[in-house]
Design a protein around this motif. Sequence first.
Motif, PDB file in Angstrom:
ATOM      1  N   THR A 203      40.042  94.325 116.745  1.00 26.65           N
ATOM      2  CA  THR A 203      39.695  92.953 116.402  1.00 26.65           C
ATOM      3  C   THR A 203      38.601  92.512 117.359  1.00 26.65           C
ATOM      4  N   GLY A 204      37.529  91.995 116.800  1.00 28.43           N
ATOM      5  CA  GLY A 204      36.417  91.573 117.645  1.00 28.43           C
ATOM      6  C   GLY A 204      35.204  91.276 116.788  1.00 28.43           C
ATOM      7  N   SER A 205      34.045  91.416 117.392  1.00 23.21           N
ATOM      8  CA  SER A 205      32.826  91.011 116.694  1.00 23.21           C
ATOM      9  C   SER A 205      32.366  92.077 115.697  1.00 23.21           C
TER      10      SER A 205
ATOM     11  N   PRO B 283      29.268  93.350 115.173  1.00 16.92           N
ATOM     12  CA  PRO B 283      28.433  94.444 115.705  1.00 16.92           C
ATOM     13  C   PRO B 283      29.255  95.511 116.443  1.00 16.92           C
ATOM     14  N   VAL B 284      30.236  95.093 117.250  1.00  8.74           N
ATOM     15  CA  VAL B 284      31.051  96.092 117.963  1.00  8.74           C
ATOM     16  C   VAL B 284      31.912  96.857 116.964  1.00  8.74           C
ATOM     17  N   GLY B 285      32.422  96.174 115.942  1.00  6.25           N
ATOM     18  CA  GLY B 285      33.210  96.849 114.900  1.00  6.25           C
ATOM     19  C   GLY B 285      32.423  97.978 114.250  1.00  6.25           C
TER      20      GLY B 285
ATOM     21  N   LEU C 238      39.481  97.225 110.854  1.00  6.16           N
ATOM     22  CA  LEU C 238      38.573  96.338 111.595  1.00  6.16           C
ATOM     23  C   LEU C 238      38.804  94.901 111.152  1.00  6.16           C
ATOM     24  N   GLU C 239      39.106  94.038 112.131  1.00  2.00           N
ATOM     25  CA  GLU C 239      39.220  92.604 111.857  1.00  2.00           C
ATOM     26  C   GLU C 239      38.062  91.948 112.593  1.00  2.00           C
ATOM     27  N   LEU C 240      37.076  91.477 111.840  1.00  2.00           N
ATOM     28  CA  LEU C 240      35.820  91.086 112.489  1.00  2.00           C
ATOM     29  C   LEU C 240      35.539  89.597 112.328  1.00  2.00           C
ATOM     30  N   GLY C 241      34.290  89.246 112.260  1.00  4.15           N
ATOM     31  CA  GLY C 241      33.917  87.830 112.270  1.00  4.15           C
ATOM     32  C   GLY C 241      34.055  87.149 110.922  1.00  4.15           C
ATOM     33  N   GLY C 242      33.708  85.868 110.914  1.00  2.00           N
ATOM     34  CA  GLY C 242      33.782  85.107 109.670  1.00  2.00           C
ATOM     35  C   GLY C 242      32.806  83.940 109.671  1.00  2.00           C
TER      36      GLY C 242
ATOM     37  N   ILE D 223      38.208 105.610 123.776  1.00  2.76           N
ATOM     38  CA  ILE D 223      39.288 105.565 122.773  1.00  2.76           C
ATOM     39  C   ILE D 223      38.710 105.766 121.370  1.00  2.76           C
ATOM     40  N   SER D 224      37.567 105.138 121.112  1.00  2.00           N
ATOM     41  CA  SER D 224      36.991 105.175 119.753  1.00  2.00           C
ATOM     42  C   SER D 224      36.484 106.547 119.355  1.00  2.00           C
ATOM     43  N   SER D 225      36.196 107.399 120.355  1.00  2.00           N
ATOM     44  CA  SER D 225      35.615 108.701 120.013  1.00  2.00           C
ATOM     45  C   SER D 225      36.548 109.876 120.336  1.00  2.00           C
TER      46      SER D 225
ATOM     47  N   PRO E  63      49.127  89.728 103.878  1.00  5.88           N
ATOM     48  CA  PRO E  63      48.070  90.532 104.508  1.00  5.88           C
ATOM     49  C   PRO E  63      46.971  89.649 105.071  1.00  5.88           C
ATOM     50  N   PHE E  64      46.374  90.130 106.162  1.00  9.15           N
ATOM     51  CA  PHE E  64      45.287  89.394 106.799  1.00  9.15           C
ATOM     52  C   PHE E  64      44.138  90.361 107.075  1.00  9.15           C
ATOM     53  N   GLY E  65      42.936  89.965 106.647  1.00  6.55           N
ATOM     54  CA  GLY E  65      41.780  90.821 106.889  1.00  6.55           C
ATOM     55  C   GLY E  65      40.653  90.392 105.972  1.00  6.55           C
TER      56      GLY E  65
HETATM   57  P1  NAD Z   1      33.777  91.817 121.156  1.00  3.65           P
HETATM   58  O1  NAD Z   1      33.501  92.518 119.890  1.00  3.65           O
HETATM   59  O2  NAD Z   1      32.685  91.644 122.126  1.00  3.65           O
HETATM   60  O3  NAD Z   1      34.933  92.558 121.972  1.00  3.65           O
HETATM   61  C1  NAD Z   1      36.196  92.827 121.399  1.00  3.65           C
HETATM   62  C2  NAD Z   1      36.835  93.968 122.158  1.00  3.65           C
HETATM   63  O4  NAD Z   1      36.050  95.140 121.968  1.00  3.65           O
HETATM   64  C3  NAD Z   1      36.905  93.749 123.666  1.00  3.65           C
HETATM   65  O5  NAD Z   1      38.109  94.289 124.147  1.00  3.65           O
HETATM   66  C4  NAD Z   1      35.720  94.546 124.168  1.00  3.65           C
HETATM   67  O6  NAD Z   1      35.857  94.969 125.511  1.00  3.65           O
HETATM   68  C5  NAD Z   1      35.733  95.722 123.214  1.00  3.65           C
HETATM   69  N1  NAD Z   1      34.457  96.434 123.097  1.00  3.65           N
HETATM   70  C6  NAD Z   1      33.198  95.969 123.345  1.00  3.65           C
HETATM   71  N2  NAD Z   1      32.286  96.940 123.142  1.00  3.65           N
HETATM   72  C7  NAD Z   1      32.972  98.039 122.735  1.00  3.65           C
HETATM   73  C8  NAD Z   1      32.594  99.368 122.358  1.00  3.65           C
HETATM   74  N3  NAD Z   1      31.315  99.758 122.355  1.00  3.65           N
HETATM   75  N4  NAD Z   1      33.564 100.241 121.997  1.00  3.65           N
HETATM   76  C9  NAD Z   1      34.858  99.859 121.965  1.00  3.65           C
HETATM   77  N5  NAD Z   1      35.276  98.631 122.330  1.00  3.65           N
HETATM   78  C10 NAD Z   1      34.350  97.722 122.701  1.00  3.65           C
HETATM   79  O7  NAD Z   1      34.445  90.453 120.705  1.00  3.65           O
HETATM   80  P2  NAD Z   1      34.931  89.257 121.623  1.00  3.65           P
HETATM   81  O8  NAD Z   1      33.701  88.591 122.131  1.00  3.65           O
HETATM   82  O9  NAD Z   1      35.955  89.721 122.579  1.00  3.65           O
HETATM   83  O10 NAD Z   1      35.683  88.347 120.526  1.00  3.65           O
HETATM   84  C11 NAD Z   1      35.013  87.496 119.673  1.00  3.65           C
HETATM   85  C12 NAD Z   1      34.765  88.127 118.312  1.00  3.65           C
HETATM   86  O11 NAD Z   1      35.982  88.587 117.744  1.00  3.65           O
HETATM   87  C13 NAD Z   1      34.228  87.140 117.292  1.00  3.65           C
HETATM   88  O12 NAD Z   1      33.118  87.682 116.630  1.00  3.65           O
HETATM   89  C14 NAD Z   1      35.369  86.930 116.309  1.00  3.65           C
HETATM   90  O13 NAD Z   1      35.030  86.587 115.023  1.00  3.65           O
HETATM   91  C15 NAD Z   1      36.096  88.195 116.376  1.00  3.65           C
HETATM   92  N6  NAD Z   1      37.504  87.982 116.024  1.00  3.65           N
HETATM   93  C16 NAD Z   1      37.962  88.422 114.831  1.00  3.65           C
HETATM   94  C17 NAD Z   1      39.284  88.227 114.458  1.00  3.65           C
HETATM   95  C18 NAD Z   1      39.805  88.734 113.151  1.00  3.65           C
HETATM   96  O14 NAD Z   1      41.004  88.935 113.043  1.00  3.65           O
HETATM   97  N7  NAD Z   1      39.005  88.978 112.171  1.00  3.65           N
HETATM   98  C19 NAD Z   1      40.141  87.580 115.322  1.00  3.65           C
HETATM   99  C20 NAD Z   1      39.643  87.134 116.541  1.00  3.65           C
HETATM  100  C21 NAD Z   1      38.318  87.373 116.881  1.00  3.65           C
END
Ligand code: NAD
Length: 473
Positions: A221-223, A225-227, A243-247, A209-211, A442-444
């Motif tokens: 939304t996620g970590s 490094p993955v963001g 990108l909604e990432l860590g804190g 999806i990303s590419s 707004p949130f981010g």
């Molecule tokens: P993660 O980054 O490991 O995974 C998040 C999503 O990304 C999952 O669906 C995962 O399968 C997918 N993913 C993993 N590698 C990928 C890649 N190479 N390409 C595309 N997609 C990929 O995060 P997690 O462990 O599921 O969640 C925890 C993290 O999310 C924490 O760091 C937390 O801070 C962050 N988080 C942020 C918010 C925000 O709004 N800022 C909200 C909730 C969680």
Amino acid sequence: MQIIDKVYIDGTFVTPHGDELFELFNPATEQVIGRVRLADAQDASNAISAAKRAFPAFSRTDKRERIDMLKRMHEAVAAKEDELFEAIIEEYGAPVSRGRWMARHASSVLLEAAKVLQDYAFTRRAGTAEVVMQPLGVAGLITPWNSNAGFICGKLAAALAAGCTAVVKPSEMSAIQTRIVTEALHAACLPAGVFNIVTGRGETVGAQISSHPDVAKLSFTGSTPVGKSILRAGADTLKRVTLELGGKSPVIVLDDANFDQIVPLAIQAGFMNSGQACIAGTRILVPSRRLAEFEARVREEVARTQAGDPRDPQTSVGPMVSRKQWERVQRYIRIGIDEGARLIAGGEGRPDGIDAGWFVRPTVFSDVTNDMTIAREEIFGPVLSIITYRDTDDAIAIANDTNYGLQAYVFSADEERARAVASRIEAGRVLVNTLAHEPAAPFGGFKQSGIGREYGSFGLEAFLEPKAVLATS
Ligand code: NAD
């Protein structure tokens, strides 16, 4: 035991091309409760094609039609609230009060988006030009496990409100919640292909999806490094990216604060969602001259914080979502001890009397300095750091001395004073003497907490591109 063996593509539940089976656990018991058959890159491509086919007609629907769709989606998800609530406890381990909020939030974000759409002007003027806000195209929406249903609905709500079509890649660890939400959304009878939901691994489905050249927009939304890897993957085709990432959110306790009032708030802010919250207030900044008094109140408050069975209404800290997450939190507690921080509550291992499940002890360190690992890195568990400061300028400098900037909290007896501090904090949201949520705001994040904003009109515009039309009249 739930077997989930379908993905949702082009308005239909289909057997995925991918054939890997992935186990789902109850984190409170460590028992396997289900298996999900994961989608692969081929499934992701099929979903993207369906969304691409649906885009021309969907992008021309008017506001009224899309508001109706969002309302139907809201009703359909609200009708499944109890089922979703059960799944959130069973599959994620959220304590009941949190689980109820999460289950309700999943439907309410759809209604909130309908309200935003109602008031939003897609056409405006800039000098002689007419500016039209136009939907971007196919949106790829990728969610984490810590609020999977809410993120699926929130991201879809904004994308669809804007007139984009979507492919959702939910967390593979939350497939039961995803099944319930998908069935609900299917019942809302949207045109085929407008949204597609494919559960699969990040490295395969997420990466596809990303590419993929036919995806115009990514909302992740996620970590952190993955963001960053998603940003790189989208760069070749210049995707618009949210990108909604860590804190590592600071909680600034000003020297006039009433500790009886604010310590319970600070502990709630730190342990919310069992500590698995990107917005958790994990660095508590306290005036050095009031440290002993603050620690005493914190000890009392943590002693009252029940960690354990998520179904017990007294519980406020449930298990960590997975063994991996449990081990990660344990590792950070060990690092804190090794770096010389002083434990004032909790510590390594499970809470007393619990010998199974991914439970951790609600933990607070004092004598933490802002350069320690536990003050710099996101732990994503109920582990808090108390850091002392000399004066308000010092507190603000420590609060801003972080790679993150998602949320901050300021507590004071004097709201004006707290607001003045809030104005100097580098974070997307600052909560003054409250833990309230505002869905229209707004949130981010600033800095490495992300790019862009979700919710409200800012969140809607993240799926739109302005087009200026200039004519002779
Ligand atoms: P993660 O980054 O490991 O995974 C998040 C999503 O990304 C999952 O669906 C995962 O399968 C997918 N993913 C993993 N590698 C990928 C890649 N190479 N390409 C595309 N997609 C990929 O995060 P997690 O462990 O599921 O969640 C925890 C993290 O999310 C924490 O760091 C937390 O801070 C962050 N988080 C942020 C918010 C925000 O709004 N800022 C909200 C909730 C969680």
